[in-house]
Design a protein around this motif. Sequence first.
Motif, PDB file in Angstrom:
ATOM      1  N   ARG A  51      29.812  34.550  38.603  1.00 34.37           N
ATOM      2  CA  ARG A  51      30.940  33.824  39.189  1.00 34.37           C
ATOM      3  C   ARG A  51      31.170  32.491  38.482  1.00 34.37           C
ATOM      4  O   ARG A  51      32.307  32.052  38.328  1.00 34.37           O
ATOM      5  CB  ARG A  51      30.694  33.615  40.683  1.00 34.37           C
ATOM      6  CG  ARG A  51      30.833  34.901  41.487  1.00 34.37           C
ATOM      7  CD  ARG A  51      30.490  34.700  42.963  1.00 34.37           C
ATOM      8  NE  ARG A  51      30.811  35.890  43.743  1.00 34.37           N
ATOM      9  CZ  ARG A  51      30.006  36.922  43.883  1.00 34.37           C
ATOM     10  NH1 ARG A  51      28.815  36.912  43.298  1.00 34.37           N
ATOM     11  NH2 ARG A  51      30.370  37.987  44.586  1.00 34.37           N
ATOM     12  N   PHE A  54      33.519  32.548  35.425  1.00 37.51           N
ATOM     13  CA  PHE A  54      34.939  32.870  35.574  1.00 37.51           C
ATOM     14  C   PHE A  54      35.872  31.669  35.432  1.00 37.51           C
ATOM     15  O   PHE A  54      36.930  31.789  34.804  1.00 37.51           O
ATOM     16  CB  PHE A  54      35.178  33.584  36.904  1.00 37.51           C
ATOM     17  CG  PHE A  54      36.494  34.292  36.988  1.00 37.51           C
ATOM     18  CD1 PHE A  54      36.879  35.206  36.019  1.00 37.51           C
ATOM     19  CD2 PHE A  54      37.370  34.054  38.039  1.00 37.51           C
ATOM     20  CE1 PHE A  54      38.099  35.874  36.087  1.00 37.51           C
ATOM     21  CE2 PHE A  54      38.589  34.711  38.125  1.00 37.51           C
ATOM     22  CZ  PHE A  54      38.961  35.615  37.148  1.00 37.51           C
ATOM     23  N   ILE A 133      38.714  42.283  38.639  1.00 39.82           N
ATOM     24  CA  ILE A 133      39.487  41.066  38.381  1.00 39.82           C
ATOM     25  C   ILE A 133      39.273  40.582  36.951  1.00 39.82           C
ATOM     26  O   ILE A 133      40.219  40.146  36.282  1.00 39.82           O
ATOM     27  CB  ILE A 133      39.115  39.986  39.407  1.00 39.82           C
ATOM     28  CG1 ILE A 133      39.622  40.382  40.794  1.00 39.82           C
ATOM     29  CG2 ILE A 133      39.691  38.623  39.008  1.00 39.82           C
ATOM     30  CD1 ILE A 133      39.100  39.521  41.929  1.00 39.82           C
ATOM     31  N   TRP A 137      42.210  40.086  34.105  1.00 39.06           N
ATOM     32  CA  TRP A 137      42.414  38.848  33.344  1.00 39.06           C
ATOM     33  C   TRP A 137      42.234  39.087  31.839  1.00 39.06           C
ATOM     34  O   TRP A 137      42.878  38.440  31.015  1.00 39.06           O
ATOM     35  CB  TRP A 137      41.485  37.747  33.822  1.00 39.06           C
ATOM     36  CG  TRP A 137      41.877  36.403  33.277  1.00 39.06           C
ATOM     37  CD1 TRP A 137      41.191  35.621  32.400  1.00 39.06           C
ATOM     38  CD2 TRP A 137      43.083  35.690  33.574  1.00 39.06           C
ATOM     39  NE1 TRP A 137      41.888  34.474  32.124  1.00 39.06           N
ATOM     40  CE2 TRP A 137      43.047  34.480  32.834  1.00 39.06           C
ATOM     41  CE3 TRP A 137      44.177  35.950  34.387  1.00 39.06           C
ATOM     42  CZ2 TRP A 137      44.081  33.550  32.888  1.00 39.06           C
ATOM     43  CZ3 TRP A 137      45.213  35.025  34.445  1.00 39.06           C
ATOM     44  CH2 TRP A 137      45.153  33.843  33.698  1.00 39.06           C
ATOM     45  N   SER A 195      34.608  38.562  45.951  1.00 40.78           N
ATOM     46  CA  SER A 195      34.769  38.515  44.498  1.00 40.78           C
ATOM     47  C   SER A 195      34.315  37.144  43.989  1.00 40.78           C
ATOM     48  O   SER A 195      33.138  36.805  44.098  1.00 40.78           O
ATOM     49  CB  SER A 195      36.216  38.822  44.103  1.00 40.78           C
ATOM     50  OG  SER A 195      37.128  37.942  44.743  1.00 40.78           O
ATOM     51  N   PHE A 196      35.229  36.325  43.490  1.00 38.99           N
ATOM     52  CA  PHE A 196      34.815  35.073  42.859  1.00 38.99           C
ATOM     53  C   PHE A 196      34.851  33.865  43.790  1.00 38.99           C
ATOM     54  O   PHE A 196      34.477  32.773  43.383  1.00 38.99           O
ATOM     55  CB  PHE A 196      35.699  34.804  41.631  1.00 38.99           C
ATOM     56  CG  PHE A 196      35.412  35.727  40.481  1.00 38.99           C
ATOM     57  CD1 PHE A 196      34.278  35.563  39.708  1.00 38.99           C
ATOM     58  CD2 PHE A 196      36.271  36.766  40.171  1.00 38.99           C
ATOM     59  CE1 PHE A 196      34.008  36.412  38.645  1.00 38.99           C
ATOM     60  CE2 PHE A 196      36.014  37.622  39.112  1.00 38.99           C
ATOM     61  CZ  PHE A 196      34.876  37.451  38.342  1.00 38.99           C
ATOM     62  N   ASP A 200      37.350  31.176  41.773  1.00 31.65           N
ATOM     63  CA  ASP A 200      38.668  31.718  41.434  1.00 31.65           C
ATOM     64  C   ASP A 200      39.690  30.588  41.570  1.00 31.65           C
ATOM     65  O   ASP A 200      40.091  30.225  42.677  1.00 31.65           O
ATOM     66  CB  ASP A 200      38.988  32.869  42.394  1.00 31.65           C
ATOM     67  CG  ASP A 200      40.390  33.450  42.195  1.00 31.65           C
ATOM     68  OD1 ASP A 200      41.120  32.971  41.306  1.00 31.65           O
ATOM     69  OD2 ASP A 200      40.733  34.378  42.950  1.00 31.65           O
ATOM     70  N   GLY A 205      39.721  33.680  45.564  1.00 30.52           N
ATOM     71  CA  GLY A 205      38.942  34.828  46.012  1.00 30.52           C
ATOM     72  C   GLY A 205      39.704  35.833  46.840  1.00 30.52           C
ATOM     73  O   GLY A 205      39.098  36.730  47.436  1.00 30.52           O
ATOM     74  N   TRP A 210      45.071  39.370  43.891  1.00 30.56           N
ATOM     75  CA  TRP A 210      44.767  39.869  42.550  1.00 30.56           C
ATOM     76  C   TRP A 210      45.292  41.296  42.353  1.00 30.56           C
ATOM     77  O   TRP A 210      45.724  41.657  41.259  1.00 30.56           O
ATOM     78  CB  TRP A 210      43.258  39.841  42.297  1.00 30.56           C
ATOM     79  CG  TRP A 210      42.777  38.513  41.808  1.00 30.56           C
ATOM     80  CD1 TRP A 210      42.073  37.576  42.496  1.00 30.56           C
ATOM     81  CD2 TRP A 210      42.986  37.959  40.494  1.00 30.56           C
ATOM     82  NE1 TRP A 210      41.828  36.472  41.700  1.00 30.56           N
ATOM     83  CE2 TRP A 210      42.374  36.694  40.472  1.00 30.56           C
ATOM     84  CE3 TRP A 210      43.621  38.419  39.346  1.00 30.56           C
ATOM     85  CZ2 TRP A 210      42.382  35.864  39.340  1.00 30.56           C
ATOM     86  CZ3 TRP A 210      43.635  37.610  38.212  1.00 30.56           C
ATOM     87  CH2 TRP A 210      43.026  36.351  38.211  1.00 30.56           C
TER      88      TRP A 210
END
Length: 520
Positions: A51, A54, A133, A137, A195-196, A200, A205, A210
């Motif tokens: 994480r 990112f 994700i 990206w 997720s992040f 993010d 998140g 996303w």
Amino acid sequence: MNYSTLLYNKKIRRVFLCLINLILLVSCTKNFEEINTDPAGLKDLSSPDLRSLFPGALVSGLGVSYNETTMMLFAGVYSQHFAGTNPAQESHRYVIVQRWMDIWPGTYINVMPKLINIIEATNDGSEPTINAIARIWKVYTFHRLTDYFGPIPYSKIGQDTTVVHYDSQRDIYYDFFKELDEATADLQNNLTKPSFADKDLIFGGDNSKWLKFGNTLRLRLALRISNVEPEKAKEEAEKAVTGGVMTAVDDGAYFKTSANFPNGLNAFIGRNGSRMSAAMESLLKGYNDPRLAVYFSPAPEDGQYHGVRNGMTVAQQNIPQNSVNANSTVGPKYLPENMYTTPQVAMYASEAYFLRAEGALNGWAMEGSAQELYEKGIETSMREHDIDDDAVITSYINGTNLPIAPENYFETPPLTDIPVKFESNEERQREQIGTQKWLALYPESHEAWSEIRRSGYPKFYPLMSSQNPDIAPDQMIRRISFLDREIIANGPAVEAAVPLLGGGPDNVATRLWWDQSMSK
């Protein structure tokens, strides 16, 4: 050594790891996150480590240096969102100043090592949302790069070799669709899994956002290939819409700026390198567009809005009427003093409506008619810029005013003769959709330049002059030629990539694979 090899070269990775160990011995623990987001090729990372990679991948993919150089000094003026006013910045006369092309090392050095580490560490299904994700990206980052150059190193990056071969743009786009198909499916099936989170910097998140971003990106890329492979484009576009694209203003993707991540457009404007273009003046003033005061500021000399022609010579730039004080800079939120608070756009929700409107004209299933989607795109763009008066929006959508002749030093006609109100002729409808999408994309000029090349809309003014012998001032520049730094470092691969351009030479006049419009 070329940038692509640097991603995974084992010797380089060992050097990076040694450097990081040394830094950790002499640094405070408060710097750990910053150190851990360096492009170090780290392996065996835990979820927190993944994480923490990112934010760097996001910032490097669309950070301050990219916007100051690659976008504003190239796509910003190529798209005619802006016109160049600094005599020392000759890229607006089609000069390819390679030292400003930060998108190449930015992609291969700063973004991909982080993303590939995340993706490889989660390919076992342990973190499906993180994996999905990161793959979305990755597509977003690479599609911007290939839309500048055409063929690029893609499938072969990371090989421990001194030559990294290029892929054709067609192959790259087909892999984009595969990646987005798989990534959005994984997200759809795991929306409630974390997720992040706060790493993010775009959606905080929110996996559902996303998912919409991934589907809208897929829709964008589908329209991109619609002139060259219409059946594939239709298939991908309809899958994207069925999967769920952006529809609301708050679906839009924006980077959260801060003291550590300023808005690159705001930073660039402080150097007086650009002003409103004549094309912008013709449309915004002619349509009495309420976004005029949001996008631009009145000229200091007379308090009126003025744009200038693209491609002026140094002598023409030095004429008082073409000076920075006689013409309009950006609107208040894009001024340097707001660089730490104005979010930086990655994708507007309004774009999805314009893409769907064009798809509807193509006969695709877009869940609405071309007119309905076109008008909703305009409305959404207005609301994205805090114009919420329903009467103002309705009046604009039904407006019959035409673009004006800009009030500048040169004798310049109106840009075109289309109104905002949707017409009955299909080709004029396509021009209306393309023109309003171009206005709505501001200041995301990378996408605006790509769409002019693809669709031919909006129409553009010829440059006052071109200093590039490969292209005339009345022609739209089609791509960036391969960089000297890459020719020196990865020469055999670059040489082998030239035939992948489809028969044209390696210059700015050669069209990309998807660029099959009839526009100049």
